[in-house]
Design a protein around this motif. Structure first.
Motif, PDB file in Angstrom:
ATOM      1  N   LYS A  79      -8.275 -26.067   6.222  1.00 47.35           N
ATOM      2  CA  LYS A  79      -8.119 -25.698   7.592  1.00 47.35           C
ATOM      3  C   LYS A  79      -6.799 -25.572   8.420  1.00 47.35           C
ATOM      4  O   LYS A  79      -5.188 -25.994   7.934  1.00 47.35           O
ATOM      5  N   LYS A 120      -8.326 -34.518  16.334  1.00 50.54           N
ATOM      6  CA  LYS A 120      -8.473 -33.873  15.617  1.00 50.54           C
ATOM      7  C   LYS A 120      -8.933 -33.804  14.542  1.00 50.54           C
ATOM      8  O   LYS A 120      -8.129 -34.059  13.745  1.00 50.54           O
ATOM      9  N   THR A 124     -10.352 -32.405  11.096  1.00 46.70           N
ATOM     10  CA  THR A 124     -10.629 -31.075  10.578  1.00 46.70           C
ATOM     11  C   THR A 124     -10.471 -30.987   8.937  1.00 46.70           C
ATOM     12  O   THR A 124     -10.249 -32.335   8.036  1.00 46.70           O
ATOM     13  N   GLU A 125     -11.040 -30.309   8.092  1.00 45.79           N
ATOM     14  CA  GLU A 125     -10.902 -29.903   6.859  1.00 45.79           C
ATOM     15  C   GLU A 125     -10.104 -29.461   6.461  1.00 45.79           C
ATOM     16  O   GLU A 125      -9.257 -29.084   6.436  1.00 45.79           O
ATOM     17  N   VAL A 149      -4.271 -26.002  11.676  1.00 53.46           N
ATOM     18  CA  VAL A 149      -4.205 -26.517  12.558  1.00 53.46           C
ATOM     19  C   VAL A 149      -3.193 -26.018  13.859  1.00 53.46           C
ATOM     20  O   VAL A 149      -2.180 -25.884  13.337  1.00 53.46           O
TER      21      VAL A 149
END
Lengths: 113, 112
Positions: free
Chosen positions: A17, A11, A13-14, A19
């Motif tokens: 964010k 995964k 992600t920025e 999760v």
């Protein structure tokens, strides 16, 4: 029989964010655990479930981290407002009872950009 | 000071050698002792599980626990290149157990 299954396997992600990481334990295992492993490091305990209850959540690093287990089976680890220091491999394990040895999944590799 | 100490290595041996891996611990409440093998990009795989002091043998692997010295060992006989991995010791308390406390792992390379 199937082992511990984790998803997603990777995964990216920025920062900021949320999760969700999922764990399917071995069928019939009452105990479920989440650990975190940073690069080249040992395993850091996060939380332990017995059935749907979490008698030990002492390893959760902050209130951004939460976990639940439903139906005595599947568990979800949620990280809110992710930070770069959250980047790690998140490992789930299960055992028949709390005193039996744990069997691990292959983990979710989480990268926060 | 960590509850469980493990020499990180790296350890490099020729094929066929006997390998000795060790951990020390400080908490006398630990009652259950495990060894795991972890290959790159995989989860830890349970190798051995013992309760209290003594020896346990499984194929080429022997686990030893000395509670009086707070010291555990894993011996690998006739080591193979496929044994090249990181080895983690782990321990659980008694009283319904729950979480395990892990050493940081020893990286082993077995050269053909």
């Amino acid at each position: 029989g199937a082992g511990v299954s984790q998803s997603p396997s990777n995964k990216v992600t920025e920062k900021g964010k949320d999760v969700e990481l999922r764990c399917d334990p071995i069928s019939g295992h009452t105990a479920l655990y989440w650990y975190r492993q940073s690069l080249g490091q040992g395993l850091e305990f996060l939380i332990y479930f017995q059935g749907n209850s979490a008698p030990d959540k002492s390893g959760l690093p902050s209130d951004r981290f939460s976990a639940e287990r439903t139906g005595g089976s599947v568990s979800t680890l949620t990280i809110q407002r992710t930070q770069q220091e959250d980047s790690a491999v998140y490992l789930c394990a299960s055992s028949l009872t709390g005193v039996q040895p744990q069997h691990f999944g292959d983990g979710t590799r989480l990268s926060i950009l | 000071q960590k509850e469980v100490e493990q020499d990180p290595g790296p350890l490099s041996v020729p094929e066929g050698a006997i390998v000795s891996l060790n951990c020390t611990y400080s908490n006398s409440a630990f009652q259950y002792f495990m060894w795991y093998r972890q290959y790159s990009r995989k989860g830890p795989e349970l190798l051995m599980y013992t309760y209290s002091s003594g020896n346990k043998e499984d194929g080429r692997f022997t686990a030893q626990v000395d509670k009086s010295s707070k010291y555990i060992s894993l011996f690998i006989r006739d080591s193979q290149p496929s044994d090249s991995a990181t080895y983690l010791c782990a321990m659980k308390r008694g009283n319904n157990a729950g979480k395990s406390t892990f050493g940081d792992g020893t990286t082993l390379t077995v050269k053909p």
